[in-house]
Design a protein around this motif. Structure first.
Motif, PDB file in Angstrom:
ATOM      1  N   LYS A   1       0.694  -1.212   0.134  1.00 26.85           N
ATOM      2  CA  LYS A   1      -0.118  -0.258   0.018  1.00 26.85           C
ATOM      3  C   LYS A   1       0.830   1.232  -0.022  1.00 26.85           C
ATOM      4  O   LYS A   1       0.411   2.277   0.463  1.00 26.85           O
ATOM      5  CB  LYS A   1      -0.981  -0.111   1.150  1.00 26.85           C
ATOM      6  CG  LYS A   1      -1.985  -1.145   1.156  1.00 26.85           C
ATOM      7  CD  LYS A   1      -3.154  -0.911   2.275  1.00 26.85           C
ATOM      8  CE  LYS A   1      -3.714  -2.205   2.363  1.00 26.85           C
ATOM      9  NZ  LYS A   1      -4.830  -2.306   3.386  1.00 26.85           N
ATOM     10  N   THR A   2       2.270   0.966  -0.524  1.00 28.77           N
ATOM     11  CA  THR A   2       2.968   2.239  -0.534  1.00 28.77           C
ATOM     12  C   THR A   2       3.210   2.407  -2.110  1.00 28.77           C
ATOM     13  O   THR A   2       3.002   1.558  -2.997  1.00 28.77           O
ATOM     14  CB  THR A   2       4.342   2.164   0.375  1.00 28.77           C
ATOM     15  OG1 THR A   2       5.060   0.992  -0.281  1.00 28.77           O
ATOM     16  CG2 THR A   2       3.862   1.772   1.659  1.00 28.77           C
ATOM     17  N   ASN A   3       4.239   3.507  -2.259  1.00 34.32           N
ATOM     18  CA  ASN A   3       4.742   3.770  -3.554  1.00 34.32           C
ATOM     19  C   ASN A   3       5.914   2.933  -3.737  1.00 34.32           C
ATOM     20  O   ASN A   3       6.594   3.272  -4.849  1.00 34.32           O
ATOM     21  CB  ASN A   3       4.870   5.088  -3.875  1.00 34.32           C
ATOM     22  CG  ASN A   3       3.670   5.976  -3.885  1.00 34.32           C
ATOM     23  OD1 ASN A   3       2.585   5.354  -4.138  1.00 34.32           O
ATOM     24  ND2 ASN A   3       3.609   7.205  -3.657  1.00 34.32           N
TER      25      ASN A   3
ATOM     26  N   VAL B   1       7.115   0.240  -4.991  1.00 34.31           N
ATOM     27  CA  VAL B   1       6.731  -0.935  -5.881  1.00 34.31           C
ATOM     28  C   VAL B   1       7.918  -1.642  -6.180  1.00 34.31           C
ATOM     29  O   VAL B   1       7.851  -3.056  -6.187  1.00 34.31           O
ATOM     30  CB  VAL B   1       5.549  -0.637  -6.725  1.00 34.31           C
ATOM     31  CG1 VAL B   1       5.136  -1.943  -7.700  1.00 34.31           C
ATOM     32  CG2 VAL B   1       4.493   0.070  -6.495  1.00 34.31           C
TER      33      VAL B   1
ATOM     34  N   ARG C   1       0.091  -1.988 -10.297  1.00 35.78           N
ATOM     35  CA  ARG C   1       0.332  -0.935  -9.155  1.00 35.78           C
ATOM     36  C   ARG C   1       1.597   0.114  -9.642  1.00 35.78           C
ATOM     37  O   ARG C   1       1.514   1.374  -9.340  1.00 35.78           O
ATOM     38  CB  ARG C   1       0.725  -1.618  -7.758  1.00 35.78           C
ATOM     39  CG  ARG C   1       1.108  -0.902  -6.601  1.00 35.78           C
ATOM     40  CD  ARG C   1       0.059   0.230  -6.496  1.00 35.78           C
ATOM     41  NE  ARG C   1       0.295   0.774  -5.129  1.00 35.78           N
ATOM     42  CZ  ARG C   1      -0.122   1.832  -4.875  1.00 35.78           C
ATOM     43  NH1 ARG C   1      -1.380   2.619  -5.256  1.00 35.78           N
ATOM     44  NH2 ARG C   1       0.055   2.744  -3.557  1.00 35.78           N
ATOM     45  N   ARG C   2       2.646  -0.638 -10.308  1.00 35.87           N
ATOM     46  CA  ARG C   2       3.883   0.291 -10.591  1.00 35.87           C
ATOM     47  C   ARG C   2       3.379   1.328 -11.714  1.00 35.87           C
ATOM     48  O   ARG C   2       3.818   2.537 -11.682  1.00 35.87           O
ATOM     49  CB  ARG C   2       4.822  -0.507 -11.181  1.00 35.87           C
ATOM     50  CG  ARG C   2       6.139   0.139 -11.349  1.00 35.87           C
ATOM     51  CD  ARG C   2       7.090  -0.781 -11.950  1.00 35.87           C
ATOM     52  NE  ARG C   2       8.636   0.046 -11.991  1.00 35.87           N
ATOM     53  CZ  ARG C   2       8.705   0.674 -12.832  1.00 35.87           C
ATOM     54  NH1 ARG C   2       7.961   1.162 -13.791  1.00 35.87           N
ATOM     55  NH2 ARG C   2      10.094   1.371 -12.606  1.00 35.87           N
TER      56      ARG C   2
ATOM     57  N   GLU D   1       0.307   2.894 -11.941  1.00 35.43           N
ATOM     58  CA  GLU D   1      -0.432   3.751 -11.305  1.00 35.43           C
ATOM     59  C   GLU D   1       0.460   4.753 -10.464  1.00 35.43           C
ATOM     60  O   GLU D   1       0.217   5.782 -10.503  1.00 35.43           O
ATOM     61  CB  GLU D   1      -1.470   3.141 -10.332  1.00 35.43           C
ATOM     62  CG  GLU D   1      -2.419   3.802  -9.427  1.00 35.43           C
ATOM     63  CD  GLU D   1      -3.121   3.063  -8.518  1.00 35.43           C
ATOM     64  OE1 GLU D   1      -3.605   3.634  -7.438  1.00 35.43           O
ATOM     65  OE2 GLU D   1      -3.179   1.886  -8.846  1.00 35.43           O
ATOM     66  N   VAL D   2       1.532   4.086  -9.809  1.00 33.97           N
ATOM     67  CA  VAL D   2       2.348   4.940  -8.963  1.00 33.97           C
ATOM     68  C   VAL D   2       3.251   5.932  -9.719  1.00 33.97           C
ATOM     69  O   VAL D   2       3.279   7.091  -9.410  1.00 33.97           O
ATOM     70  CB  VAL D   2       3.213   3.961  -8.291  1.00 33.97           C
ATOM     71  CG1 VAL D   2       4.578   4.816  -7.470  1.00 33.97           C
ATOM     72  CG2 VAL D   2       2.649   3.406  -7.123  1.00 33.97           C
TER      73      VAL D   2
ATOM     74  N   ARG E   1       1.039   8.687 -10.871  1.00 36.19           N
ATOM     75  CA  ARG E   1       0.576   9.687  -9.901  1.00 36.19           C
ATOM     76  C   ARG E   1       1.950  10.681  -9.280  1.00 36.19           C
ATOM     77  O   ARG E   1       1.611  11.729  -9.112  1.00 36.19           O
ATOM     78  CB  ARG E   1       0.111   8.892  -8.637  1.00 36.19           C
ATOM     79  CG  ARG E   1      -0.442   9.665  -7.482  1.00 36.19           C
ATOM     80  CD  ARG E   1      -0.980   8.724  -6.264  1.00 36.19           C
ATOM     81  NE  ARG E   1      -1.627   9.431  -5.472  1.00 36.19           N
ATOM     82  CZ  ARG E   1      -1.011   9.712  -4.147  1.00 36.19           C
ATOM     83  NH1 ARG E   1       0.125   9.138  -4.218  1.00 36.19           N
ATOM     84  NH2 ARG E   1      -1.771  10.382  -3.317  1.00 36.19           N
ATOM     85  N   LEU E   2       3.079   9.981  -9.221  1.00 37.15           N
ATOM     86  CA  LEU E   2       4.132  10.826  -8.820  1.00 37.15           C
ATOM     87  C   LEU E   2       4.464  11.851 -10.045  1.00 37.15           C
ATOM     88  O   LEU E   2       4.961  12.967  -9.508  1.00 37.15           O
ATOM     89  CB  LEU E   2       5.358   9.883  -8.885  1.00 37.15           C
ATOM     90  CG  LEU E   2       5.773   8.768  -7.649  1.00 37.15           C
ATOM     91  CD1 LEU E   2       6.685   8.130  -7.754  1.00 37.15           C
ATOM     92  CD2 LEU E   2       5.731   9.578  -6.407  1.00 37.15           C
TER      93      LEU E   2
END
Length: 302
Positions: free
Chosen positions: A47-49, A51, A74-75, A77-78, A81-82
């Protein structure tokens, strides 16, 4: 020593990035199996960035170069977002790089700090104390500063109410610190009062020496904790406990030949104990009522 591991009690009061070094410490000490620690790390990182790091741990744990599709998604998405956050934060970064603007913020620093301290509630204090452990135990003067903070009534009340396991760290600070002896007597009373709700070898060691005068028990706890945790061999730890007893101003005689301490305990009578407890209760009740009234007035003013 996994029996006394406080991670399950401390972790809920910490952000994920502060739990991670604790897991690293547990892995280095081999208190748990590597596989169990690695699984906990993945669960923590999911649940963190971080990944990429989670992917590396997954590969190491399962001995494969493949990772779950969920991690790949997830990667993506992260990363997106960054990039969005970098663009949104650009004005703030520009402001902080302006020395004149930063100087204006520093002018109100003391006022802002005092305002935050006055508005802290119990849970805020508990979070603050847990987070501060990382600072105090990595700072040259941290053992003194943790006593100055934790031993204040409002913080000590928070410990007794919701986080008695923090007594371990305050006890350790008192043991290795000779500058705060005046507060030590009051702290021993707290250790005695909280024995029913929390105890570990460190707090039991203090209770043996200063409450029960059980020096055989103190030596047992000394072997269990001091020799292992403070990197002292048995002879060094034994000299340490002798010096501690001498400095406690107890009416004790040390028999060096038999390696024992002989003393006649001087227990306070029931009335003295009642008066001491009543004084402490009265003072803390007054402060608690004052804090509640201040909070109610602040709510009314709004």
């Amino acid at each position: 020593m996994a029996t006394y591991d406080l991670t399950p009690r401390i972790a809920p009061n910490l952000d994920r990035h502060l739990v991670f070094p604790i897991l690293e410490f547990l892995q280095e000490r081999r208190l748990y199996e590597d596989g169990q620690i690695l699984k906990e790390k993945i669960e923590l990182l999911n649940k963190t960035n971080m990944v990429d790091y989670a992917m590396d741990i997954h590969k190491s744990l399962y001995h494969t170069e493949d990772v779950p599709q969920g991690m790949i998604d997830r990667r993506v998405e992260v990363v997106a977002r960054l990039k969005a956050l970098e663009e949104a934060a650009a004005p703030l970064v520009s402001f902080l790089q302006n020395p004149n603007a930063v100087q204006e913020l520093k002018a109100d620093k003391q006022y802002n700090l005092q305002m935050l301290i006055e508005r802290y509630q119990v849970q805020n204090r508990i979070w603050l104390m847990h987070w501060s452990l990382f600072i105090f135990f990595n700072h040259d003067n941290g053992r003194t500063q943790i006593i100055d903070l934790f031993n204040q009534d409002k913080y000590l009340n928070a410990i007794q109410t919701s986080a008695p396991h923090l007594l371990r760290y305050l006890a350790t600070a008192f043991i290795v610190n000779k500058r705060r002896r005046p507060q030590f007597k009051d702290f021993i009373k707290v250790v005695q009062q909280e024995q029913h709700s929390y105890k570990d070898p460190i707090t039991e060691f203090l209770a043996c020496v200063y409450v029960n005068y059980d020096f055989d028990g103190a030596q047992k706890k000394m072997r269990e904790v001091l020799a292992e945790k403070l990197n002292l061999n048995y002879e060094e730890a034994e000299r340490w406990i002798v010096n501690l007893i001498r400095g406690s101003k107890l009416d004790a005689k040390i028999d060096s030949e038999s390696g024992t301490v002989v003393m006649e305990p001087n227990h306070p009578n029931v009335y003295e104990q009642l008066i001491d407890h009543t004084k402490a209760l009265s003072g803390r009740t007054y402060k608690l009522v004052s804090q509640l009234l201040e909070h109610a007035q602040a709510q009314t003013a709004r």
